[in-house]
Design an enzyme around this catalytic site. Structure first.
Site, PDB file in Angstrom:
ATOM      1  N   THR A   1       0.863  -1.181   0.000  1.00 25.94           N
ATOM      2  CA  THR A   1       0.000   0.000   0.000  1.00 25.94           C
ATOM      3  C   THR A   1       0.894   1.225   0.000  1.00 25.94           C
ATOM      4  O   THR A   1       1.474   1.570   1.028  1.00 25.94           O
ATOM      5  CB  THR A   1      -0.911  -0.005   1.236  1.00 25.94           C
ATOM      6  OG1 THR A   1      -1.757  -1.143   1.160  1.00 25.94           O
ATOM      7  CG2 THR A   1      -1.756   1.262   1.297  1.00 25.94           C
TER       8      THR A   1
ATOM      9  N   LYS B   1      -6.789   1.240  -3.508  1.00 27.51           N
ATOM     10  CA  LYS B   1      -6.469   0.790  -2.151  1.00 27.51           C
ATOM     11  C   LYS B   1      -6.598   1.930  -1.156  1.00 27.51           C
ATOM     12  O   LYS B   1      -7.216   1.792  -0.098  1.00 27.51           O
ATOM     13  CB  LYS B   1      -5.047   0.208  -2.100  1.00 27.51           C
ATOM     14  CG  LYS B   1      -4.616  -0.295  -0.726  1.00 27.51           C
ATOM     15  CD  LYS B   1      -5.408  -1.507  -0.243  1.00 27.51           C
ATOM     16  CE  LYS B   1      -5.383  -1.697   1.266  1.00 27.51           C
ATOM     17  NZ  LYS B   1      -4.077  -2.002   1.823  1.00 27.51           N
TER      18      LYS B   1
ATOM     19  N   LYS C   1      -0.397   5.680   8.987  1.00 26.81           N
ATOM     20  CA  LYS C   1       0.429   5.800   7.778  1.00 26.81           C
ATOM     21  C   LYS C   1      -0.484   5.920   6.550  1.00 26.81           C
ATOM     22  O   LYS C   1      -0.294   6.772   5.685  1.00 26.81           O
ATOM     23  CB  LYS C   1       1.330   4.568   7.625  1.00 26.81           C
ATOM     24  CG  LYS C   1       2.248   4.580   6.413  1.00 26.81           C
ATOM     25  CD  LYS C   1       2.538   3.159   5.893  1.00 26.81           C
ATOM     26  CE  LYS C   1       1.349   2.608   5.116  1.00 26.81           C
ATOM     27  NZ  LYS C   1       1.583   1.379   4.328  1.00 26.81           N
TER      28      LYS C   1
END
Lengths: 294, 294, 294, 294
Positions: B96, B171, B239
């Site tokens: 990701t 994503k 994150k």
């Protein structure tokens, strides 16, 4: 328990009353605009001229009204329910109202030895037609057990949640989640569109992943088809968002995301989209992004 | 296509590599800490000392790394993948990362006549172990068709979404929805607790209604059991929230709810809960409400 | 116009009544707790036992009460103002209440041929003591001109803004700005502290730049001195934030920043800081940041 | 210290360089578009063809550039400052950039025995013309003392705040407050307009109360006059909001109001108002409210 007074025959009420008739109950109906009683009379209902008249011979008094004001009028108003109830009856308010309105009704009914349940429903037009609502109930447990057979033809599930106001509390909490989900969907679809993804592909992914939700399927499909025909109108979602804000205020409970979602709903209603489906809130996000999801 | 280099054997990678071995592929593994290679070598993998060595004979080069920096190092760094690739190979980044990192890789690989796909995954520990991930793919369609057999043993579904960066875009967009859903759940559970509802009853309702989501079931259960064992750590959700914020910034796409959710995640990480499960963000809402959901 | 009834002698009221006495008015005072009347009686006021008694001979009836409920009770309640007013008197509500409460009072007074102004004030303890309040007035202009001499000894400025409710509307709008300014200061000071800046240096800069505000000086100084002695209590800022939210709801006016600030105030009050100064909202931001500004 | 290289002659730079000339400094100027050098050459400046040439004989090297990229190019790029500096010179970056960009410059200059200060400015066109900027400085204190005489003709105040990056940190923090103030003003004015108040009356009140700010006067006046001529363009406020978001991200500092304000700025820029004055963010709030303040 065979005799039911059913008050208020809007999108939800007309379908719920029809299901009670189908289930074999003896139903007396009332509606502000008496025209709406016709189809139900044809299905076997008796028509009453006022709420007071409607409840006269009822064992259970059922209503699913538009908002707190409508409840105020039909229950507490002139020729309202309270003017003609008698000991032994049970009032069942299936409207989405503030828990305080549930508690105020319970207290007023109690003075007349009438029991009361708050039993609002999740689901809208289709679910009420199909007898597939999800009912959440507050009030005394034994009273709930007594009326459960009446609720069953209306619903897919029934959850008893505790004393008076717990049903409406659950309803507001649930609607808060729905609104935030629609906003999340909207932010995602707008961002996806700006990123050059095909919105339909995004919906395909959202249909399978482990955070999927029927909301994304249903609202998402309507969005990409640019179909905002209301099954649950945006103006009602604003009404509920306002109730939720007051409910969270009463409990001083921080709800930052829900608060921001309310502001988006306001913006969408200000554009004149209040009569469209709740998913029209996404159009406010499109406006801010200067992009259309399609 | 039989020979795969699999780089990075963390929680996700070790399980994905094992599934490729089980599916009969010839897998060469590398991990920064070589210890983690052992169990896979026992299952038949070959161990390499550097990414460069690992990719030497591979047809496909697969990696699912922690973040953009890890990709930077393993792909572009000393003894990194790019130092030893050759025409005809295919790189598949399942991490990701920001779509720009996907595009930067695609360009660098292209200079060496190596094809590239961004193919990040939804799902965490359990789904990677079970080969039940949901993969979203960007890159050339014919390259995707070529490597599809490699992705199948890893996944429940595979969606091809368009050119390079479309996988990672999808994503980030999906993770934005997840975070907002967790926030919605948290605000709801805190409010429910303040309103005197039983949190387990609330979860029961959320399990059936038409806005249900596996997130509410999974995260909700962990919440009421006060179990914050990570399957997806809060620090990783932060994150990702930071990546999403940058992605939305690049496209100047308004995401007010996601922006507010990021602030809540920050607050939770500041309390020292970064290593706990993502659902620990709800503890930041509990802190603000001075209440514990239980 | 010489004879004034002054009702409610809290932090603001006691100082305002004293200033009216000093200005030579003949003042009759009433307070729920009669003890608070003493110092004013010593300064020449007459004490009344009820609001009704207090207004008997008054030309102007002035009050600056804690909230809508207090106004409800003192104006509409038993032995309240309305029970004993007579044609020709003028009621002046200086409380911070919802504009609807202003309009409801105006209507009730009008039925008794009594004029009414909403005339809430900006400023708190120090400004009321010094006769340095900033008064904003709604109601009929000629009535305003009549009572202006009464307002002058209380204030530094007086702004007439239009018909009934315009004073309280302005007050809520102003308080919304204050709350957002305090939040902005808090976010800035927390961020500065995390960045290793000396908070006092930051305040020095904020004192001179072209977005300086007395709020930053006053609240900032209290913050770095960790002095949260209330001149305007946080719980009152929450009350006002709730009024503002309802006011913005009535007009369906989007106020995203004010909405988020309200959530921060909630969090601070939940920590038990409601009796501290409004600047204690910054402590909620410190809590979320796990840092103390000092 | 008499010889100054001044690089970049935009709205700010041209006025600052002119003030240095007026103060008697020997100024060599460079600008990407050399046309802009002309008026300064007429005032006595020497023109250079590249940054490298410009700094050759300078004791101090001063620049106030548009953003991090411009600094990147002018300082680190081909024929950039760093290619031609020598021991004993002092670089002074007055641009609004990320503190990391300040620290990266300091390190690069240090390798060449050149000192560096980050010294960004508050204020825009008018203040730079009038030598009335508010300068905030990071770096070594003795270096600051050395160049103070150069900063004085440019500024009304100069604050030394600590080591490298403290100036730019302070600048970002200050700009965060400005943006939130403009949002607060906007929400207030929109709400006031919906409430039927005269916007000019509201500004009159905001001019006197204890939370007044020059921002409300300046931006408010432009708003009611529907004058959005830029002194500080909205696109620059967006750039700064993005820097602030990254800065707060680096420190994991919660800034919920600033985060929401950034979303409003995005919306306004999406409408095409990026070249207008920063106060045009209020038009995004007007859009959401479907009302115009006037």
């Amino acid at each position: 328990m065979k005799r039911i007074a059913y008050l208020g025959l809007g999108i939800m009420g007309s379908r719920m009353a029809a299901n009670l008739l189908k289930a074999g109950y003896d139903v007396t109906v009332w509606n502000r605009n008496p025209e709406s009683c016709k189809p139900l009379v044809e299905q076997g209902a008796t028509q009453a001229q006022t709420p007071a008249k409607a409840v006269e011979n009822a064992e259970a008094i059922v209503y699913c009204l538009a908002n707190d004001n409508a409840v105020e009028e039909v229950v507490f108003g002139q020729d309202g329910i309270l003017s003609n109830v008698r000991s032994g009856q049970i009032g069942i308010d299936m409207s989405t109202v503030h828990p305080d309105t549930s508690r105020r009704q319970a207290a007023a009914y109690a003075e007349k030895q009438v029991e009361f349940l708050d039993a609002p429903v999740f689901g809208s037009k289709n679910e009420s037609a199909a007898g597939g609502l999800w009912i959440v109930v507050g009030g005394k447990r034994d009273v709930f057990e007594q009326v459960k057979p009446i609720l069953e033809p209306l619903s897919e599930t029934i959850h008893y949640l505790g004393d008076t106001g717990k049903g409406t509390s659950m309803k507001l909490i649930g609607n808060s989640i729905v609104a935030t989900q629609i906003q999340a969907l909207g932010e995602a679809m707008v961002l996806a569109t700006k990123a050059g993804l095909n919105p339909k592909d995004v919906l395909d992914v959202l249909h399978v992943v482990d955070f999927r939700s029927p909301i994304f399927d249903g609202m998402g499909k309507m969005l990409v088809e640019r179909n905002f025909t209301p099954s649950f109108a945006l103006k009602h979602m604003l009404k509920d968002a306002n109730l939720i804000a007051r409910f969270a205020q009463d409990l001083n409970s921080p709800t930052p995301a829900a608060a921001i979602v309310r502001e988006t709903i306001k913006a969408a209603v200000n554009q004149g989209w209040g009569e469209e489906n709740a998913s029209a809130l996404i159009k406010a996000l499109e406006l801010e992004a200067a992009v259309t999801v399609q």
